[in-house]
Write an enzyme that holds these catalytic residues in place. Structure first.
Site, PDB file in Angstrom:
ATOM      1  N   THR A   1       0.811  -1.217   0.000  1.00  0.00           N
ATOM      2  CA  THR A   1       0.000   0.000   0.000  1.00  0.00           C
ATOM      3  C   THR A   1       0.844   1.267   0.000  1.00  0.00           C
ATOM      4  OG1 THR A   1      -1.482   1.296   1.401  1.00  0.00           O
ATOM      5  CG2 THR A   1      -0.091  -0.240   2.532  1.00  0.00           C
TER       6      THR A   1
ATOM      7  N   TYR B   1      -1.630   0.202  10.131  1.00  0.00           N
ATOM      8  CA  TYR B   1      -1.913  -0.475   8.857  1.00  0.00           C
ATOM      9  C   TYR B   1      -0.685  -0.392   7.948  1.00  0.00           C
ATOM     10  CZ  TYR B   1      -3.607  -1.017   4.089  1.00  0.00           C
ATOM     11  OH  TYR B   1      -3.748  -1.393   2.777  1.00  0.00           O
TER      12      TYR B   1
END
Ligand code: UDP
Length: 334
Positions: free
Chosen positions: A121, A145
């Protein structure tokens, strides 16, 4: 005699991005073996191949599958993805996104897997020093995350250094939206957190208003900027990665975005234009863990893999997501 159909293990293949890649694998003549615990995925999204319900915590099952299907290539999606939730539940994120990835990678290395595509990501960059951000920019994630994904990338790097038969590509996704052209699959979360989905569901009357998280960023209109990419272009990038790993056997990290940023306000205006519905917005405080601007420099994947995005248009992306949301709504009302 023609070659037997190759099995590709796809963890999280019943989820939003995974199911599109499974579709493309099937269309390319591969046999996807989908392993998914259905915590956020949907069984009926798996359009091709075999489906096995299971959790990556269960290293025994994963090893059995790798052996049974003689897996040489893995595409690993299974993960949690909500930035704010990761701030509040770090253990949940480190456990699933990092520890379970470690389980899977360990089993892959021990059982002869050669090619590993990892869904990473843009959150690994945190607040980038340069924009558009390049793959060799400093990694400085600002939420659990992003850190859970960064640690998995580092693990892959370390492991591939000492296991020359094991190669990986980490694809750093920017903001993905849109759905399958035939509207068979798309985003379907019980509690969506993504901007485009929430804005469209507000247009459909599911929510009274849409919160704008932060209007005081150092951006032209004060709202955060992201690089939105259509799911079909992202899905295609995975197929290119798999082919590249199989041919070239080297390790790579690629950004995957269009290189153009849109602010939250611009997205909301485009949603209003596409839906012709004037959704109500409420200015709110910044969401925890959100970087102000993320825009990809994707020249590397274009140069090395010949990736040529075909849906580089925010209106088109939102329209694709809108058609899907309307279909979901119609189904619910039946
Ligand atoms: N956002 C917003 N309202 C919402 C959901 C998201 O203002 O209801 C903002 C969010 O703060 C971020 C951008 O939209 O700046 C994109 O968020 P999303 O959750 O879609 O993706 P992320 O960039 O977090 O992966």
């Amino acid at each position: 005699m023609s070659d037997p159909i190759e099995n590709i293990l796809v963890t999280g293949g019943a989820g939003y991005i995974g199911s599109h890649v499974v579709r493309d694998l099937g269309e390319q003549g591969y046999n996807p073996i989908v392993f998914d615990n259905l915590s956020t995925g949907n069984r009926d999204f798996v359009l091709y191949g075999d489906f096995i319900k299971g959790d990556l915590e269960d290293i025994y099952s994963i090893t059995k599958i790798i052996k049974k299907y003689k897996i040489k290539s893995v595409i690993h999606f299974a993960a949690f993805i909500a930035v704010e939730e990761s701030v509040n539940k770090p253990i949940k994120y480190y456990n699933n996104n990092f520890f379970n990835s470690l389980n899977l990678i360990k089993s892959c290395v021990e059982n002869g897997v050669e090619n590993f595509v990892f869904s990473s990501t843009a959150a690994v960059y945190g607040i980038p020093e340069e924009l558009p951000v390049k793959e060799n920019s400093q990694l400085n994630p600002v939420n659990p995350y992003g850190r859970s994904k960064m640690f998995t990338e580092l693990l892959l790097k370390d492991i591939s250094c000492i296991n020359k038969n094991f190669n990986y590509i980490a694809l750093r996704y920017f903001n993905v939206a849109g759905a399958d052209k035939k509207l068979r699959i798309g985003q379907k979360y019980e509690n969506p957190t993504h901007l485009i989905t929430l804005a469209l569901r507000t247009a459909l009357g599911e929510y009274e208003s849409l919160k704008i998280f932060g209007t005081d960023y150092n951006t032209p209109d004060g709202t955060a900027i992201r690089d939105y990419i259509h799911i079909d272009d992202l899905s295609n990038a995975h197929i290119l990665c798999l082919d590249h790993l199989k041919k070239k056997k080297n390790n790579e990290v690629f950004n995957c975005g269009y290189g153009k940023g849109y602010s939250v306000s611009e997205v909301v205006n485009t949603v209003k234009k596409v839906t012709k519905i004037n959704i109500k917005t409420v200015n709110s405080k910044r969401r925890e863990g959100d970087p102000p601007i993320l825009i990809a420099d994707s020249n590397l994947i274009k140069d090395k893999l010949g990736w040529r995005p075909k849906h580089n248009d925010l209106e088109l992306i939102i329209n694709s997501a809108w058609e899907w949301e309307k279909k979901l709504k119609k189904k619910e009302n039946k």
